[in-house]
Design a protein around this motif. Structure first.
Motif, PDB file in Angstrom:
ATOM      1  N   MET A  54      23.620  12.383 -18.062  1.00  0.00           N
ATOM      2  CA  MET A  54      23.611  11.308 -19.048  1.00  0.00           C
ATOM      3  C   MET A  54      24.768  10.347 -18.777  1.00  0.00           C
ATOM      4  O   MET A  54      24.588   9.123 -18.804  1.00  0.00           O
ATOM      5  CB  MET A  54      23.719  11.876 -20.468  1.00  0.00           C
ATOM      6  CG  MET A  54      23.811  10.806 -21.546  1.00  0.00           C
ATOM      7  SD  MET A  54      22.360   9.721 -21.646  1.00  0.00           S
ATOM      8  CE  MET A  54      21.248  10.754 -22.593  1.00  0.00           C
ATOM      9  N   ALA A  55      25.933  10.882 -18.494  1.00  0.00           N
ATOM     10  CA  ALA A  55      27.096  10.037 -18.205  1.00  0.00           C
ATOM     11  C   ALA A  55      26.827   9.157 -16.989  1.00  0.00           C
ATOM     12  O   ALA A  55      27.159   7.970 -16.991  1.00  0.00           O
ATOM     13  CB  ALA A  55      28.339  10.901 -17.981  1.00  0.00           C
ATOM     14  N   GLN A  56      26.197   9.708 -15.965  1.00  0.00           N
ATOM     15  CA  GLN A  56      25.878   8.922 -14.778  1.00  0.00           C
ATOM     16  C   GLN A  56      24.860   7.835 -15.100  1.00  0.00           C
ATOM     17  O   GLN A  56      24.989   6.693 -14.642  1.00  0.00           O
ATOM     18  CB  GLN A  56      25.353   9.814 -13.647  1.00  0.00           C
ATOM     19  CG  GLN A  56      25.092   9.064 -12.360  1.00  0.00           C
ATOM     20  CD  GLN A  56      26.339   8.403 -11.802  1.00  0.00           C
ATOM     21  OE1 GLN A  56      27.359   9.051 -11.616  1.00  0.00           O
ATOM     22  NE2 GLN A  56      26.271   7.099 -11.546  1.00  0.00           N
ATOM     23  N   ALA A  57      23.874   8.165 -15.901  1.00  0.00           N
ATOM     24  CA  ALA A  57      22.869   7.167 -16.292  1.00  0.00           C
ATOM     25  C   ALA A  57      23.525   6.037 -17.081  1.00  0.00           C
ATOM     26  O   ALA A  57      23.188   4.861 -16.891  1.00  0.00           O
ATOM     27  CB  ALA A  57      21.763   7.828 -17.114  1.00  0.00           C
ATOM     28  N   LEU A  58      24.479   6.369 -17.930  1.00  0.00           N
ATOM     29  CA  LEU A  58      25.193   5.334 -18.687  1.00  0.00           C
ATOM     30  C   LEU A  58      26.061   4.478 -17.773  1.00  0.00           C
ATOM     31  O   LEU A  58      26.130   3.257 -17.944  1.00  0.00           O
ATOM     32  CB  LEU A  58      26.039   5.970 -19.789  1.00  0.00           C
ATOM     33  CG  LEU A  58      25.241   6.572 -20.947  1.00  0.00           C
ATOM     34  CD1 LEU A  58      26.144   7.447 -21.810  1.00  0.00           C
ATOM     35  CD2 LEU A  58      24.573   5.495 -21.770  1.00  0.00           C
ATOM     36  N   ARG A  59      26.711   5.098 -16.778  1.00  0.00           N
ATOM     37  CA  ARG A  59      27.496   4.322 -15.811  1.00  0.00           C
ATOM     38  C   ARG A  59      26.596   3.385 -15.021  1.00  0.00           C
ATOM     39  O   ARG A  59      26.950   2.222 -14.786  1.00  0.00           O
ATOM     40  CB  ARG A  59      28.259   5.255 -14.858  1.00  0.00           C
ATOM     41  CG  ARG A  59      29.495   5.888 -15.483  1.00  0.00           C
ATOM     42  CD  ARG A  59      30.354   6.605 -14.459  1.00  0.00           C
ATOM     43  NE  ARG A  59      29.703   7.758 -13.865  1.00  0.00           N
ATOM     44  CZ  ARG A  59      29.743   8.994 -14.377  1.00  0.00           C
ATOM     45  NH1 ARG A  59      30.403   9.237 -15.492  1.00  0.00           N
ATOM     46  NH2 ARG A  59      29.127   9.976 -13.771  1.00  0.00           N
ATOM     47  N   ASP A  60      25.433   3.875 -14.622  1.00  0.00           N
ATOM     48  CA  ASP A  60      24.476   3.039 -13.887  1.00  0.00           C
ATOM     49  C   ASP A  60      24.028   1.854 -14.740  1.00  0.00           C
ATOM     50  O   ASP A  60      23.956   0.722 -14.258  1.00  0.00           O
ATOM     51  CB  ASP A  60      23.259   3.854 -13.449  1.00  0.00           C
ATOM     52  CG  ASP A  60      23.590   4.906 -12.400  1.00  0.00           C
ATOM     53  OD1 ASP A  60      24.683   4.856 -11.790  1.00  0.00           O
ATOM     54  OD2 ASP A  60      22.742   5.810 -12.199  1.00  0.00           O
ATOM     55  N   LEU A  61      23.733   2.116 -16.011  1.00  0.00           N
ATOM     56  CA  LEU A  61      23.319   1.046 -16.915  1.00  0.00           C
ATOM     57  C   LEU A  61      24.437   0.028 -17.086  1.00  0.00           C
ATOM     58  O   LEU A  61      24.194  -1.187 -17.059  1.00  0.00           O
ATOM     59  CB  LEU A  61      22.918   1.621 -18.274  1.00  0.00           C
ATOM     60  CG  LEU A  61      22.526   0.605 -19.345  1.00  0.00           C
ATOM     61  CD1 LEU A  61      21.306  -0.202 -18.914  1.00  0.00           C
ATOM     62  CD2 LEU A  61      22.271   1.311 -20.665  1.00  0.00           C
ATOM     63  N   THR A  66      26.622  -5.301 -16.103  1.00  0.00           N
ATOM     64  CA  THR A  66      27.715  -6.129 -15.592  1.00  0.00           C
ATOM     65  C   THR A  66      27.215  -7.103 -14.541  1.00  0.00           C
ATOM     66  O   THR A  66      27.557  -8.285 -14.554  1.00  0.00           O
ATOM     67  CB  THR A  66      28.842  -5.246 -15.020  1.00  0.00           C
ATOM     68  OG1 THR A  66      29.354  -4.424 -16.074  1.00  0.00           O
ATOM     69  CG2 THR A  66      29.963  -6.067 -14.427  1.00  0.00           C
ATOM     70  N   ALA A  67      26.386  -6.611 -13.623  1.00  0.00           N
ATOM     71  CA  ALA A  67      25.840  -7.484 -12.584  1.00  0.00           C
ATOM     72  C   ALA A  67      24.972  -8.581 -13.193  1.00  0.00           C
ATOM     73  O   ALA A  67      25.049  -9.749 -12.781  1.00  0.00           O
ATOM     74  CB  ALA A  67      25.024  -6.658 -11.582  1.00  0.00           C
ATOM     75  N   ALA A  68      24.179  -8.237 -14.193  1.00  0.00           N
ATOM     76  CA  ALA A  68      23.333  -9.237 -14.854  1.00  0.00           C
ATOM     77  C   ALA A  68      24.188 -10.275 -15.573  1.00  0.00           C
ATOM     78  O   ALA A  68      23.916 -11.479 -15.497  1.00  0.00           O
ATOM     79  CB  ALA A  68      22.391  -8.556 -15.839  1.00  0.00           C
TER      80      ALA A  68
END
Length: 83
Positions: A54-61, A66-68
């Motif tokens: 879950m933490a990784q999925a949140l970091r990915d999001l 940020t890129a958007a």
């Protein structure tokens, strides 16, 4: 009676909402929606590995957001990146 797993399942449920809901979280985590609901409502214990995922999925999001945001900012202020 409060169980030790309750706060973790509540936080897990919150994280599901941050990801955009059960369907989106299911896709990002590769876990069945029904299983996610069981973790979130405390029917099944939330493991350390699941919280790490879950933490990784949140970091990915966060990275995607940020890129958007940077792309939006660059299109609105094309000269400001050169300052």
């Amino acid at each position: 009676m409060s169980s030790p797993a309750e706060p973790l399942s509540e936080h897990f449920a919150y994280c599901i909402q941050v990801l955009g809901g059960v369907t989106t979280a299911s896709r990002r985590l590769g876990i069945d929606e029904r299983a996610l609901r069981r973790f979130a409502n405390g029917e099944r214990p939330v493991s350390t590995r699941l919280m790490q995922d879950m933490a990784q999925a949140l970091r990915d999001l966060a990275a995607e957001a940020t890129a958007a945001e940077q792309q939006i900012a660059a299109s609105l202020n094309p000269g400001s990146a050169e300052s």
